[in-house]
Design a protein around this motif. Structure first.
Motif, short mmCIF file in Angstrom:
data_model
loop_
_atom_site.label_atom_id
_atom_site.label_comp_id
_atom_site.label_asym_id
_atom_site.label_seq_id
_atom_site.Cartn_x
_atom_site.Cartn_y
_atom_site.Cartn_z
N VAL A 1 0.77 -1.30 0.09
CA VAL A 1 -0.01 -0.02 -0.25
C VAL A 1 0.88 1.17 0.07
N GLN A 2 1.91 1.16 0.89
CA GLN A 2 2.97 2.40 0.96
C GLN A 2 3.42 2.80 -0.40
N ARG A 3 3.99 1.54 -1.34
CA ARG A 3 4.79 1.72 -2.43
C ARG A 3 3.85 2.23 -3.41
N ILE A 4 2.46 1.59 -3.51
CA ILE A 4 1.63 2.11 -4.48
C ILE A 4 1.16 3.63 -4.29
N VAL A 5 1.00 3.99 -3.26
CA VAL A 5 0.58 5.38 -3.06
C VAL A 5 1.78 6.21 -3.32
N LYS A 6 2.88 6.19 -2.48
CA LYS A 6 4.10 6.76 -2.81
C LYS A 6 4.50 7.10 -4.24
N SER A 7 4.30 5.67 -5.19
CA SER A 7 4.71 5.90 -6.59
C SER A 7 3.63 6.83 -7.11
N GLN B 1 -8.67 15.37 5.52
CA GLN B 1 -7.30 14.80 6.25
C GLN B 1 -6.04 15.55 5.87
N SER B 2 -5.49 16.08 7.15
CA SER B 2 -4.42 16.75 7.20
C SER B 2 -3.21 16.16 6.48
N ALA B 3 -2.02 17.01 6.02
CA ALA B 3 -1.06 16.43 5.32
C ALA B 3 -0.36 15.42 6.26
N ASP B 4 -0.14 15.81 7.60
CA ASP B 4 0.68 14.96 8.46
C ASP B 4 -0.12 13.63 8.72
N ASN B 5 -1.51 13.77 9.01
CA ASN B 5 -2.19 12.58 9.08
C ASN B 5 -2.02 11.66 7.89
N LEU B 6 -2.16 12.15 6.51
CA LEU B 6 -1.77 11.43 5.47
C LEU B 6 -0.39 10.56 5.60
N ARG B 7 0.37 11.62 5.63
CA ARG B 7 1.90 11.06 5.83
C ARG B 7 2.03 10.10 6.68
N ASN B 8 1.43 10.00 7.97
CA ASN B 8 1.47 8.96 8.82
C ASN B 8 0.83 7.77 8.38
N LYS B 9 -0.29 7.81 7.77
CA LYS B 9 -1.14 6.77 7.38
C LYS B 9 -0.48 5.92 5.98
N VAL B 10 0.22 6.84 5.13
CA VAL B 10 0.82 6.32 3.95
C VAL B 10 2.18 5.59 4.56
N ASN B 11 2.98 6.17 5.30
CA ASN B 11 4.22 5.71 5.70
C ASN B 11 3.87 4.32 6.55
N LYS B 12 2.90 4.24 7.06
CA LYS B 12 2.63 2.93 7.74
C LYS B 12 1.74 1.80 7.05
N GLY B 13 1.28 2.46 5.81
CA GLY B 13 0.45 1.37 5.02
C GLY B 13 -0.75 1.15 5.57
N ILE B 14 -1.30 1.88 6.44
CA ILE B 14 -2.58 1.70 7.27
C ILE B 14 -3.67 2.75 7.18
N MET B 15 -4.64 2.32 6.33
CA MET B 15 -5.72 3.13 6.17
C MET B 15 -6.82 2.32 5.45
N ALA C 1 -10.02 1.19 3.31
CA ALA C 1 -10.22 0.81 1.63
C ALA C 1 -10.81 2.08 1.31
N ASP C 2 -11.65 2.65 2.11
CA ASP C 2 -12.26 4.11 1.41
C ASP C 2 -11.11 4.79 1.18
N LEU C 3 -10.44 5.17 1.98
CA LEU C 3 -9.35 6.36 1.79
C LEU C 3 -8.37 6.01 0.80
N LEU C 4 -7.85 4.77 0.55
CA LEU C 4 -7.15 4.15 -0.41
C LEU C 4 -7.86 4.45 -1.58
N ALA D 1 -4.82 7.55 -10.52
CA ALA D 1 -3.77 6.60 -10.53
C ALA D 1 -3.55 5.67 -11.59
N ARG D 2 -2.79 5.30 -12.20
CA ARG D 2 -2.65 4.31 -13.05
C ARG D 2 -3.35 2.94 -12.69
N PRO D 3 -3.80 2.26 -13.50
CA PRO D 3 -4.65 0.87 -13.15
C PRO D 3 -3.72 0.17 -12.37
N LEU D 4 -4.24 -0.55 -11.47
CA LEU D 4 -3.23 -1.30 -10.65
C LEU D 4 -3.55 -2.94 -11.20
#
Length: 88
Positions: free
Chosen positions: A11-17, A40-54, A56-59, A68-71
């Protein structure tokens, strides 16, 4: 601290990519989400993405606002395989 699961790392790699491809930083992601009514604050998003925890709706919301490109299943398998190799 325990290492995050392969799925969380994926999840982390997909979103960061997708953020990287579009040159979007966390504040920009926060702004794009706000445009569709998601606060969603920038800090909150950073934490969620860096942990890869969010949720399914937010993802899905993140992938949508990033246009995003199709996965494909092949892409996901490739990401998971790379993570396995890195674990050695």
């Amino acid at each position: 601290m325990a290492k995050p699961s392969k799925w969380r790392q994926a999840v982390q790699r997909i979103v960061k990519s997708e953020m990287s491809v579009r040159g979007v930083k966390y504040q920009g992601l926060s702004d794009r989400l706000a445009e569709i009514g998601i606060e969603q604050s920038a800090d909150n998003l950073r934490n969620k993405v860096n942990k890869g925890i969010m949720g399914a709706d937010l993802l899905l919301q993140i992938l949508m606002v990033l246009n995003a490109r199709p996965l494909s299943m092949e892409n996901l398998v490739e990401i998971l395989t790379d993570l396995e190799r890195e674990d050695g």
